[in-house]
Design a protein around this motif. Structure first.
Motif, short mmCIF file in Angstrom:
data_model
loop_
_atom_site.label_atom_id
_atom_site.label_comp_id
_atom_site.label_asym_id
_atom_site.label_seq_id
_atom_site.Cartn_x
_atom_site.Cartn_y
_atom_site.Cartn_z
N UNK A 278 0.82 -1.22 0.00
CA UNK A 278 0.00 0.00 0.00
C UNK A 278 0.85 1.27 0.00
N UNK A 279 2.11 1.16 -0.49
CA UNK A 279 3.02 2.29 -0.32
C UNK A 279 3.21 3.11 -1.59
N UNK A 280 2.22 3.12 -2.49
CA UNK A 280 2.31 4.07 -3.61
C UNK A 280 2.10 5.46 -3.03
N UNK A 281 2.67 6.48 -3.64
CA UNK A 281 2.49 7.84 -3.11
C UNK A 281 3.56 8.16 -2.11
N UNK A 282 3.31 9.11 -1.22
CA UNK A 282 2.04 9.75 -0.90
C UNK A 282 1.60 10.76 -1.96
N UNK A 283 0.34 11.24 -1.78
CA UNK A 283 -0.22 12.21 -2.72
C UNK A 283 -0.14 13.63 -2.18
N UNK A 284 -0.37 13.76 -0.87
CA UNK A 284 -0.42 15.12 -0.29
C UNK A 284 -0.25 15.05 1.22
#
Ligand SMILES: NC(=O)c1ccc[n+]([C@@H]2O[C@H](COP(=O)([O-])OP(=O)(O)OC[C@H]3O[C@@H](n4cnc5c(N)ncnc54)[C@H](O)[C@@H]3O)[C@@H](O)[C@H]2O)c1
Length: 453
Positions: free
Chosen positions: A272-278
């Motif tokens: 679940x470690x795509x990103x972070x986005x913001x």
């Protein structure tokens, strides 16, 4: 490096010198028992002989000999020399003298954070493997450089986040995650205690034996400050540099490097470690800021209260907030656990009595048949030393470290500017905010540029 070849032999199970024995064939006893001969030990060069170097050398001393020490404080380098090298190590003010030495196998960097990137890069270019204290960098762009040089040189670099080698708490918690006992992670909290504050600290002449200009190094010119208040001195120098953005990121990186690290590792293990986005939130500082820079120059300036939320694709949120209940809370759709240096708790932990983890669960998370040493610092050092011999990726490698340290640095930039940030993780740039994006780097003072060879 003749000494390393000799040492390599001692690490290999069964003493099969020329055969590349896989890392997982190594047995913990071998390391301690077979490094008795002085010629088989690993020669270490130390850069930064401060408080944590004592703990690290204590943890590693059964495998390493300290042969060279650099510190800009003569009293500190002499103290380590007497305590760990019987006064026989070569001592220097300038760390580059340590990097030049042919008799040094590995380098330990334990300087303040603003003095990590330059010696780490130069050590790799000098052909040395490095154990550097956390947080690896002061900025996000420094991390890009370290990763690039590591990839080009193939040197082994371990970061001193020893929670990654704490088997009975953090690694076990992560094994619970990796075995799917929490399900999908929805929310993680990295809880971090608040830092101290200070009154205005008077400027004084630096004490004899301290090369203050070199201590500042790449950081801006500043006066040396010191006052004795109770037991703990207030200063912008030894140990207390942590509470100044000029030299550190405050608690957001000092402890963020430990707890955001565990939080990020959990997300990685769960895919679940795509990103972070913001990232967005609030922070309180003991001084006023203008354009992200503290206005008052005479007192601690890092955030004393903070609450940030980091958004990941798929709706997962990481909260980084100050809280005296220092630790990491991991909430999944099947259960939640809390892990800290003193505790591992939650229903999924209680359920281990009836439904224990598979025997290899910890080994799978730690990616080796590891030295399951009880002392986490010794385990972390053993992992590093074994990786230098087997040319394997250490447990706290620079790439996974920077993935999480980027989050800590983004929190710091957001705190200093007082606004939320959007992050392009692929490009590693802040989106739509030039002022914030410029804070991915810092200027280096003249005379202290990184020497790229
Ligand atoms: N892994 C952990 O749990 C842990 C714990 C404490 C500290 N740390 C990290 O270790 C690092 C050092 O922290 P500390 O508490 O030991 O600080 P410290 O101030 O006690 O020690 C730093 C030492 O580096 C020396 N130094 C400064 N510039 C130098 C240079 N150019 N060349 C050689 N020496 C130089 C200083 O004189 C000082 O003796 C920090 O990055 C900190 O975050 C990690």
């Amino acid at each position: 490096m003749p000494r390393l070849t000799a040492t390599r032999r001692t690490f290999l199970a069964g003493g099969a010198a020329a055969v590349a024995v896989p890392y997982f064939a190594w047995q913990p006893r071998t390391l301690a028992a077979e490094t008795r001969s002085p010629s088989d030990r690993i020669a270490l060069g130390l850069i930064g002989a401060g408080s944590i170097s004592h703990a690290n050398l204590d943890a590693a001393k059964k495998w390493v000999d300290v042969v060279a020490i650099a510190d800009v404080d003569a009293g500190r380098r002499d103290e380590v020399n007497a305590k760990f090298a019987g006064g026989k190590a070569a001592v220097f003010d300038d760390y580059r003298k340590v990097l030049e030495r042919q008799d040094v196998d590995v380098i330990h960097v334990a300087t303040p954070d603003h003095w990590h990137t330059k010696p780490v890069v130069e050590a790799m270019l000098a052909g040395k493997d490095v154990y550097c204290e956390k947080p690896l960098t002061l900025t996000i762009d420094e991390g890009k450089l370290i990763r690039k040089v590591q990839q080009e040189t193939g040197r082994i670099v371990q970061v001193g986040t020893q929670q990654r080698s704490t088997f009975n708490r953090f690694v076990k918690a992560l094994a619970i995650v990796a075995e799917g006992r929490l399900g999908k992670i929805n929310r993680i909290e990295a809880r971090i205690g608040a830092p101290p504050t200070s009154p205005a600290i008077p400027a004084l002449p630096p004490p004899a034996g301290l090369d203050w200009d070199r201590w500042l190094g790449p950081a801006p010119v500043a006066e040396y400050r010191f006052m004795q208040e109770g037991k703990q001195p207030k200063t912008n120098c030894h140990y207390e540099f942590r509470w100044w953005y000029e030299y550190s990121g405050g608690k957001l990186t000092d402890w963020g490097a430990h707890h955001v690290d565990i939080a990020t590792w959990a997300l990685m293990l769960n895919g679940q470690m795509a990103g972070p986005l913001s990232i967005g939130g609030t922070a309180k500082h003991p001084v006023a800021f203008k354009d992200g820079v503290p206005v008052e120059k005479d007192r601690y300036n890092t955030a004393t209260e903070f609450h940030f939320t980091v958004d990941f694709p798929g709706g997962t949120q990481m909260v980084i907030r100050h809280d005296e209940d220092n630790g990491v809370l991991i909430e999944g759709d099947k259960g939640r656990i809390f892990v800290s240096r003193g505790k591992l708790a939650g229903k999924p932990v209680e359920q281990l009595v009836d439904n224990p983890l598979p025997e290899d669960a910890l080994v799978k998370v730690y990616d080796s048949n590891l030295p399951l040493l009880e002392n986490e610092r010794s385990a972390h050092w053993a992992n590093f030393l074994l990786c230098t011999i087997n040319r394997r990726k250490p447990i706290s490698d620079v790439h996974s470290h920077m993935k999480m340290l980027n989050i800590c640095h983004l929190a710091g930039i957001s705190a200093r500017l007082g606004r939320g940030l959007k992050w392009d993780d692929a490009a590693e740039r802040i989106v739509g905010d030039e002022q914030a994006d410029a804070m991915l780097a810092r200027p280096y003072r003249q005379g202290y540029a990184i020497e790229m060879g």
